[in-house]
Design a protein around this motif. Structure first.
Motif, mmCIF file in Angstrom:
data_model
loop_
_atom_site.group_PDB
_atom_site.id
_atom_site.type_symbol
_atom_site.label_atom_id
_atom_site.label_comp_id
_atom_site.label_asym_id
_atom_site.label_seq_id
_atom_site.Cartn_x
_atom_site.Cartn_y
_atom_site.Cartn_z
ATOM 1 N N ALA A 20 2.920 2.158 -1.511
ATOM 2 C CA ALA A 20 3.032 1.024 -2.428
ATOM 3 C C ALA A 20 2.176 1.255 -3.675
ATOM 4 N N ALA A 138 2.748 -5.914 -0.699
ATOM 5 C CA ALA A 138 3.950 -5.063 -0.608
ATOM 6 C C ALA A 138 3.838 -4.097 0.567
ATOM 7 N N ARG A 142 6.242 -3.426 4.269
ATOM 8 C CA ARG A 142 6.956 -2.165 4.538
ATOM 9 C C ARG A 142 7.081 -1.908 6.021
#
Length: 142
Positions: A20, A138, A142
């Motif tokens: 990220a 983020a 994932r």
């Protein structure tokens, strides 16, 4: 001199955090930045050493260049243009923990004018905090 370190822990793996963090073209989608663009690929392609990213929030865009890319533990960059500073660098170290990762983000910068650090320091720190918060959010998805 601007010199600070931000530390966060996350449930995300070091690999997810690193991926990220180094997804330069996606920064605008995960952070307060209004624009982000990979303007030159690096090695390993596309986000590694030598990659340049253009970031926009307010004022002129910042151009940064990747100087270290060691997946999943270390990432570093230097500012090429966009702020009235010299020797602006960022170093991010990611350490695996049993329950996720620890992220240490260290920034150093020398303002071009005396006293400018008093104004710029808190602004740069807030911008990096927003970036780090977005990257971690983020990574956790994932």
């Amino acid at each position: 001199m601007i010199d600070f370190k931000l530390t966060r822990t996350t449930s995300a793996t070091p690999e997810a955090v690193f991926d990220a963090l180094t997804d330069h073209a996606s920064y605008a989608a995960m952070t307060p930045l209004r624009s982000s663009e990979l303007i030159r690929p690096g090695e390993p392609a596309p986000n590694g050493v030598g990659a340049q990213r253009k970031l926009g929030l307010v004022g002129p865009p910042l151009v940064e260049e990747v100087t270290e890319y060691v997946r999943p533990s270390r990432f570093a960059y230097r500012l090429v243009s966009g702020l009235p500073v010299r020797n602006h660098t960022g170093v991010v170290e990611i350490t695996g923990l049993p329950e996720g990762s620890r992220v240490d983000y260290h920034v150093q910068s020398t303002p071009s004018l005396p006293g400018l650090g008093l104004v710029m320091g808190p602004i740069v720190k807030q911008a990096i905090k927003g970036l780090l918060d977005g990257v971690i959010k983020a990574a956790e998805k994932r």
